[in-house]
Design an enzyme around this catalytic site. Structure first.
Site, short mmCIF file in Angstrom:
data_model
loop_
_atom_site.label_atom_id
_atom_site.label_comp_id
_atom_site.label_asym_id
_atom_site.label_seq_id
_atom_site.Cartn_x
_atom_site.Cartn_y
_atom_site.Cartn_z
N HIS A 48 0.87 -1.18 0.00
CA HIS A 48 0.00 0.00 0.00
C HIS A 48 0.91 1.23 0.00
O HIS A 48 2.02 1.17 0.54
CB HIS A 48 -0.84 -0.05 1.28
CG HIS A 48 -1.91 0.98 1.39
ND1 HIS A 48 -1.66 2.29 1.70
CD2 HIS A 48 -3.26 0.88 1.25
CE1 HIS A 48 -2.79 2.96 1.75
NE2 HIS A 48 -3.78 2.12 1.48
N ASP A 107 3.07 -4.31 7.98
CA ASP A 107 1.81 -3.59 7.79
C ASP A 107 0.69 -4.61 8.01
O ASP A 107 0.47 -5.49 7.18
CB ASP A 107 1.76 -3.00 6.38
CG ASP A 107 0.40 -2.37 6.05
OD1 ASP A 107 -0.52 -2.46 6.89
OD2 ASP A 107 0.27 -1.80 4.95
N GLN A 128 -4.54 -5.19 7.03
CA GLN A 128 -5.53 -6.12 6.47
C GLN A 128 -5.48 -7.47 7.16
O GLN A 128 -6.13 -8.42 6.71
CB GLN A 128 -5.32 -6.28 4.96
CG GLN A 128 -5.49 -5.00 4.15
CD GLN A 128 -6.92 -4.47 4.16
OE1 GLN A 128 -7.87 -5.21 4.43
NE2 GLN A 128 -7.08 -3.19 3.86
N LYS A 182 -10.54 0.15 10.26
CA LYS A 182 -10.77 -1.02 9.41
C LYS A 182 -11.19 -2.24 10.22
O LYS A 182 -11.41 -3.31 9.68
CB LYS A 182 -9.49 -1.35 8.62
CG LYS A 182 -9.10 -0.30 7.59
CD LYS A 182 -7.88 -0.77 6.80
CE LYS A 182 -7.17 0.34 6.07
NZ LYS A 182 -7.91 0.87 4.92
N CYS A 192 -4.71 2.46 -3.66
CA CYS A 192 -3.46 2.93 -3.03
C CYS A 192 -2.33 1.92 -3.20
O CYS A 192 -1.47 1.80 -2.32
CB CYS A 192 -3.65 3.26 -1.55
SG CYS A 192 -4.84 4.58 -1.28
#
Lengths: 441, 153
Positions: free
Chosen positions: A151, A228, A231, A254, A394
């Site tokens: 991202h 990261d 997700q 999220k 993104c």
């Protein structure tokens, strides 16, 4: 939703009754869009909706406790501080961490920038590191390794770090089916590599990356490992102790939590060694006109009045997900992703991107309709009340690598249902006729 | 769906005047960063008129159709006329559906009137037109005399 935990014995998808109970907790799911159509929200990868429990927790904070935490000696300030620090502890528990390892930021983007700035601040002689800050100095000849599927939030901060310090950015390419191509990892990951930053789950392809393997190989050459987890934390059972990474970032919004709060988790000695980023109130130990010293972690990274209501809301979101059970959330979302991938695969005019094997995918499905731009596909879906994300999500370099300008992405949360997947497929079937595609039906 | 009028789909498919041609006075490259749509556009000015607009457009049907319509409507207009065509298109597209568009001014562009109801798509429809005005400026045309975007928006 009742307070007793959902049955955890079989980590399968939620039953229809359970789904109905979950959906009843999300007021927004009852609204209609585009001339009275029921909302089919398949864009939780961008931002998720919030259950009443989260909204109530924030409201309760503002109505009963509101105070600037960590300052003042009055009762509200005490209670506000308790609420804030108890939220930190609950969020920590949710990912298997200790409370002092949880740093609140504005979002995951800020958390990742905080890490990148720790490097350039250390290099420029910034304070707040504990003396082993050489770990964070970086310059010409050093390298930062990322991946082509990042991202922008886990790419641009590293590009800028390299620009500021003269370090070199390198990246692990992706294969045609959307996995990391580790064939030449030994050439990319060397003793020159100071940081290896990558995503746990691709926000476009749903690819689940081999975190432990990459982390171990990065550590073997002395690199710091940044994950990261935007997700993954909202969708998978996560225990940071098993991942083997040094620093990890995720966003509250999220994962059923409020906007405006993100989390940086780090190994204690790494957080101690990192120089400060944003400076000002709250994060200091002593201040004189000649200079300042800084509070211990996590406070040294939390400048300004803390985002207490958001922390309380995010803790409520963790509690909510914990009650559902992350193994079941994962099983439920995986089943929906599988249903969608199967449905799309049955349409020869649709191409699904990313790994074919369901075990290698998270709850994100991106696809293209050759000959019709993703924006147009998204518009047709929107006309049926189906909300998806269109564009490059993104992750522009990833789209370039895969040779597509833009994709249509459906992403799931615990509140989605099989009927919603079917609604997407039904709406998608209008696309060929509207755009004059000749397809065999 | 009302949005996708046949005229839009026809323009998106045919892309009238597409391809980058010589000679030109200025070339610009504009992107829509939210979706990655892009257009490279060249403009040729001769005797105070738009002698040619040539372009390579990659994007959704709305953005490519709109650029195709730009070519159809604006080439051979005087610079002054071209700028008022742009102003009329922009007014229609940003009207949130209040301005149905004047076919005498914007020609096939009226087919894009429905875009105004979808704020997220207005940028798509304006991509080629914004690139065109930028190219005019780079070609040395003083667009402020005729049209001042700051005063209107």
């Amino acid at each position: 939703m009742a307070t007793q935990p959902f049955v955890q014995l079989a980590a399968g998808p939620f039953t229809e009754q359970e789904s109905a109970r979950i959906r009843a907790d999300f007021p927004i799911l009852a609204r209609t869009v585009r001339d009275g159509r029921p909302l089919v929200y398949l864009d939780s990868g961008a931002t998720s909706h919030k259950p009443r429990q989260v909204l109530d927790a924030e409201r309760h904070f503002y109505e009963h406790t509101n105070a600037a935490v960590h300052r003042g000696a009055h009762q509200l300030s005490e209670e506000g501080t308790d609420a804030y620090e108890s939220a930190r502890a609950r969020i920590a528990t949710f990912i298997g961490a200790a409370a002092e390892q949880i740093v609140f930021t504005r979002n995951a983007t800020e958390a990742l920038n905080l890490i990148a700035y720790a490097f350039s601040n250390a290099t420029a002689g910034g304070g707040g590191g504990d003396g082993v800050g050489e770990r964070f100095t970086i310059g010409p000849g050093d390298e930062v390794l990322v991946t082509e599927m990042e991202h922008h939030s886990d790419l641009v901060p590293w590009q800028e770090l390299c620009r500021r310090t003269g370090a070199t950015l390198r990246w692990i390419p992706v294969t045609a089916d959307g996995r990391l191509d580790l064939t030449h990892l030994d050439e990319l990951l060397t003793t020159r590599t100071r940081v290896c930053a990558f995503t746990h789950v691709s926000n476009v392809l749903g690819t689940v990356n081999p975190v432990r393997e990459l982390a171990d190989r990065a550590h073997a050459v002395g690199a710091l490992v940044v994950l990261d987890a935007c997700q993954s934390v909202p969708h998978l059972p996560i225990d940071v102790r098993e991942l083997g990474v040094d620093l990890l970032a995720f966003s509250g919004h999220k994962m059923l939590g409020p906007l405006g709060i993100g989390v940086l988790w780090g190994r204690r000695e790494i957080l101690d060694a990192m120089p400060v980023f944003l400076t000002g109130g709250s994060m200091i130990e002593t201040v004189t006109m000649g200079g300042s010293t800084y509070a211990p972690v996590p406070q040294k990274f939390e400048a300004g009045v803390p985002v207490a209501a958001q922390a309380v809301g995010l803790a409520a979101a963790c509690d909510y997900l914990g009650t559902l059970g992350m193994p079941r959330v994962h099983a439920h979302e995986s089943a929906l992703a599988r249903r969608l991938v199967d449905g799309l695969a049955a349409r020869a005019w649709v191409r699904v991107l990313g790994p074919e094997h369901p075990a290698d995918r998270g709850s994100v499905v991106s696809f293209v309709v050759d000959g019709v731009h993703a924006h147009d596909v998204g518009q047709v879906l929107d006309d049926a009340g189906v909300a998806v994300r269109v564009g490059h999500h993104c992750a522009w370099p990833l789209h370039r690598a895969l040779g597509v300008a833009a994709t249509t992405r459906a992403s799931f949360a615990a509140y989605n249902t099989a009927a919603e997947v079917d609604a997407l497929l039904a709406a998608l079937d209008r696309v060929p006729a509207i755009f004059g595609l000749e397809v065999a039906v | 769906m009302d949005l996708y009028q046949q005229l839009i789909l026809d323009h998106a498919k045919a892309q009238h005047g597409s391809g980058l041609r010589e000679p030109f006075d200025a070339e610009v490259h504009h992107v829509n960063p939210t979706c990655g749509d892009e257009v490279t556009l060249r403009v040729r000015i001769a005797d105070g008129a738009v002698a040619d607009i040539s372009y390579a457009a990659h994007g959704c049907s709305i953005s490519t159709a709109s650029t195709s319509m730009l070519f159809e409507e604006v080439v051979s207009q005087t610079v002054e006329e071209a700028l008022s065509t742009y102003a009329a298109m922009r007014a229609m597209l940003t009207s949130r559906g209040q301005d149905p568009g004047d076919e005498d001014v914007v020609g096939d562009g009226v087919a894009l009137a429905g875009v105004a109801k979808y704020p997220a798509r207005v940028k798509c429809a304006l991509l080629g037109w914004t690139a065109f005005t930028d190219a005019l400026v780079r070609a040395g045309v003083d667009i402020s005399r005729t049209y001042n975007p700051a005063a209107r928006s």
